[in-house]
Scaffold this motif. Sequence first.
Motif, PDB file in Angstrom:
ATOM      1  N   UNK A   2     -44.309 -26.687  12.054  1.00 21.44           N
ATOM      2  CA  UNK A   2     -43.278 -27.133  12.987  1.00 21.44           C
ATOM      3  C   UNK A   2     -43.496 -26.361  14.286  1.00 21.44           C
ATOM      4  N   UNK A   3     -43.524 -27.088  15.370  1.00 14.31           N
ATOM      5  CA  UNK A   3     -43.682 -26.481  16.690  1.00 14.31           C
ATOM      6  C   UNK A   3     -42.447 -26.854  17.501  1.00 14.31           C
ATOM      7  N   UNK A   4     -41.711 -25.838  17.944  1.00 14.18           N
ATOM      8  CA  UNK A   4     -40.459 -26.053  18.669  1.00 14.18           C
ATOM      9  C   UNK A   4     -40.623 -25.564  20.101  1.00 14.18           C
ATOM     10  N   UNK A   5     -40.265 -26.420  21.034  1.00 19.11           N
ATOM     11  CA  UNK A   5     -40.257 -26.046  22.450  1.00 19.11           C
ATOM     12  C   UNK A   5     -38.823 -26.104  22.948  1.00 19.11           C
ATOM     13  N   UNK A   6     -38.411 -25.063  23.638  1.00 18.05           N
ATOM     14  CA  UNK A   6     -37.041 -24.943  24.146  1.00 18.05           C
ATOM     15  C   UNK A   6     -36.975 -25.356  25.607  1.00 18.05           C
ATOM     16  N   UNK A   7     -35.975 -26.142  25.919  1.00 22.93           N
ATOM     17  CA  UNK A   7     -35.638 -26.455  27.307  1.00 22.93           C
ATOM     18  C   UNK A   7     -34.191 -26.023  27.492  1.00 22.93           C
ATOM     19  N   UNK A   8     -34.012 -24.863  28.083  1.00 27.04           N
ATOM     20  CA  UNK A   8     -32.661 -24.304  28.222  1.00 27.04           C
ATOM     21  C   UNK A   8     -32.165 -24.293  29.669  1.00 27.04           C
ATOM     22  N   UNK A   9     -32.819 -25.047  30.540  1.00 30.00           N
ATOM     23  CA  UNK A   9     -32.431 -24.968  31.948  1.00 30.00           C
ATOM     24  C   UNK A   9     -31.041 -25.531  32.220  1.00 30.00           C
TER      25      UNK A   9
ATOM     26  N   UNK B   6     -31.831  -7.669   1.653  1.00 27.23           N
ATOM     27  CA  UNK B   6     -32.762  -6.532   1.651  1.00 27.23           C
ATOM     28  C   UNK B   6     -33.735  -6.581   2.830  1.00 27.23           C
ATOM     29  N   UNK B   7     -33.514  -7.493   3.781  1.00 26.32           N
ATOM     30  CA  UNK B   7     -34.430  -7.673   4.909  1.00 26.32           C
ATOM     31  C   UNK B   7     -33.903  -6.974   6.162  1.00 26.32           C
ATOM     32  N   UNK B   8     -34.817  -6.390   6.908  1.00 24.73           N
ATOM     33  CA  UNK B   8     -34.478  -5.747   8.169  1.00 24.73           C
ATOM     34  C   UNK B   8     -35.402  -6.299   9.245  1.00 24.73           C
ATOM     35  N   UNK B   9     -34.823  -6.674  10.375  1.00 22.58           N
ATOM     36  CA  UNK B   9     -35.646  -7.110  11.489  1.00 22.58           C
ATOM     37  C   UNK B   9     -34.995  -6.679  12.787  1.00 22.58           C
ATOM     38  N   UNK B  10     -35.743  -6.837  13.870  1.00 20.69           N
ATOM     39  CA  UNK B  10     -35.288  -6.351  15.165  1.00 20.69           C
ATOM     40  C   UNK B  10     -35.011  -7.512  16.109  1.00 20.69           C
ATOM     41  N   UNK B  11     -34.176  -7.230  17.114  1.00 17.52           N
ATOM     42  CA  UNK B  11     -33.853  -8.168  18.182  1.00 17.52           C
ATOM     43  C   UNK B  11     -33.905  -7.390  19.493  1.00 17.52           C
ATOM     44  N   UNK B  12     -34.411  -8.020  20.524  1.00 18.49           N
ATOM     45  CA  UNK B  12     -34.413  -7.429  21.862  1.00 18.49           C
ATOM     46  C   UNK B  12     -34.204  -8.582  22.846  1.00 18.49           C
ATOM     47  N   UNK B  13     -34.208  -8.290  24.103  1.00 21.26           N
ATOM     48  CA  UNK B  13     -34.198  -9.323  25.139  1.00 21.26           C
ATOM     49  C   UNK B  13     -35.416  -9.092  26.024  1.00 21.26           C
ATOM     50  N   UNK B  14     -35.781 -10.108  26.783  1.00 20.83           N
ATOM     51  CA  UNK B  14     -36.952 -10.018  27.646  1.00 20.83           C
ATOM     52  C   UNK B  14     -36.773  -9.057  28.798  1.00 20.83           C
TER      53      UNK B  14
ATOM     54  N   UNK C 126     -38.217 -10.605  19.162  1.00 18.77           N
ATOM     55  CA  UNK C 126     -37.633 -11.873  19.600  1.00 18.77           C
ATOM     56  C   UNK C 126     -36.187 -11.685  20.047  1.00 18.77           C
ATOM     57  N   UNK C 127     -35.750 -12.556  20.973  1.00 17.54           N
ATOM     58  CA  UNK C 127     -34.359 -12.486  21.407  1.00 17.54           C
ATOM     59  C   UNK C 127     -33.505 -13.419  20.546  1.00 17.54           C
ATOM     60  N   UNK C 128     -32.195 -13.365  20.678  1.00 15.73           N
ATOM     61  CA  UNK C 128     -31.332 -14.198  19.837  1.00 15.73           C
ATOM     62  C   UNK C 128     -31.649 -15.697  19.919  1.00 15.73           C
ATOM     63  N   UNK C 129     -31.995 -16.186  21.106  1.00 13.22           N
ATOM     64  CA  UNK C 129     -32.365 -17.601  21.224  1.00 13.22           C
ATOM     65  C   UNK C 129     -33.612 -17.911  20.390  1.00 13.22           C
ATOM     66  N   UNK C 130     -34.571 -16.987  20.382  1.00 13.68           N
ATOM     67  CA  UNK C 130     -35.783 -17.191  19.593  1.00 13.68           C
ATOM     68  C   UNK C 130     -35.451 -17.341  18.109  1.00 13.68           C
ATOM     69  N   UNK C 131     -34.538 -16.519  17.624  1.00  9.31           N
ATOM     70  CA  UNK C 131     -34.151 -16.623  16.206  1.00  9.31           C
ATOM     71  C   UNK C 131     -33.397 -17.921  15.933  1.00  9.31           C
ATOM     72  N   UNK C 132     -32.564 -18.347  16.864  1.00 12.06           N
ATOM     73  CA  UNK C 132     -31.841 -19.616  16.726  1.00 12.06           C
ATOM     74  C   UNK C 132     -32.839 -20.763  16.613  1.00 12.06           C
ATOM     75  N   UNK C 133     -33.796 -20.810  17.536  1.00 14.05           N
ATOM     76  CA  UNK C 133     -34.802 -21.863  17.535  1.00 14.05           C
ATOM     77  C   UNK C 133     -35.699 -21.769  16.302  1.00 14.05           C
ATOM     78  N   UNK C 134     -36.039 -20.550  15.904  1.00 13.26           N
ATOM     79  CA  UNK C 134     -36.877 -20.338  14.717  1.00 13.26           C
ATOM     80  C   UNK C 134     -36.192 -20.815  13.447  1.00 13.26           C
ATOM     81  N   UNK C 135     -34.872 -20.679  13.396  1.00 10.81           N
ATOM     82  CA  UNK C 135     -34.132 -21.151  12.221  1.00 10.81           C
ATOM     83  C   UNK C 135     -34.347 -22.650  12.036  1.00 10.81           C
TER      84      UNK C 135
END
Length: 136
Positions: free
Chosen positions: A73-80, A21-29, A39-48
């Motif tokens: 929980x604080x998550x920092x992404x390093x995707x380089x 029953x949940x609806x949310x949005x996704x975009x890219x930068x 948030x973008x798909x990576x943000x949701x992946x990291x948020x999970x």
Amino acid sequence: MKIDCESESPGAFPQIVRVRQHTFRVDVGEITGGTDSAPDPHDYFDSALAACKTTTAIWYARRNAMPLERVEAHVERDDHEERQGKYTLRVRMVFHGPLTEEQRTRLHAAVGKCPIHKLMTTSDVVIEMAPLDPAS
């Protein structure tokens, strides 16, 4: 379980996602051509991962009668190096409440085994692609 995702408007990046029953949005930068309206798909992946760790801490504390009042929980992404197959997520946890050091250690061990952490690090994820009839 089924998740549905569709374009919000023709030719634009923003997407509408429906889960139960949940609806949310996704975009890219903006750098990718989107408007950064969600948030973008990576943000949701990291948020999970972050959400799994915090909910696991609460579940574990309740199950073991620990006085955990709140968790962060604080998550920092390093995707380089993502294109080379390395995606690093640095997680820092904070457990609030009158916990002993032994309880904090046990909580830290428990969140290290949360289901999403295990899924991301020890599972072979198989993605099967199939065309969807546009009339459905």
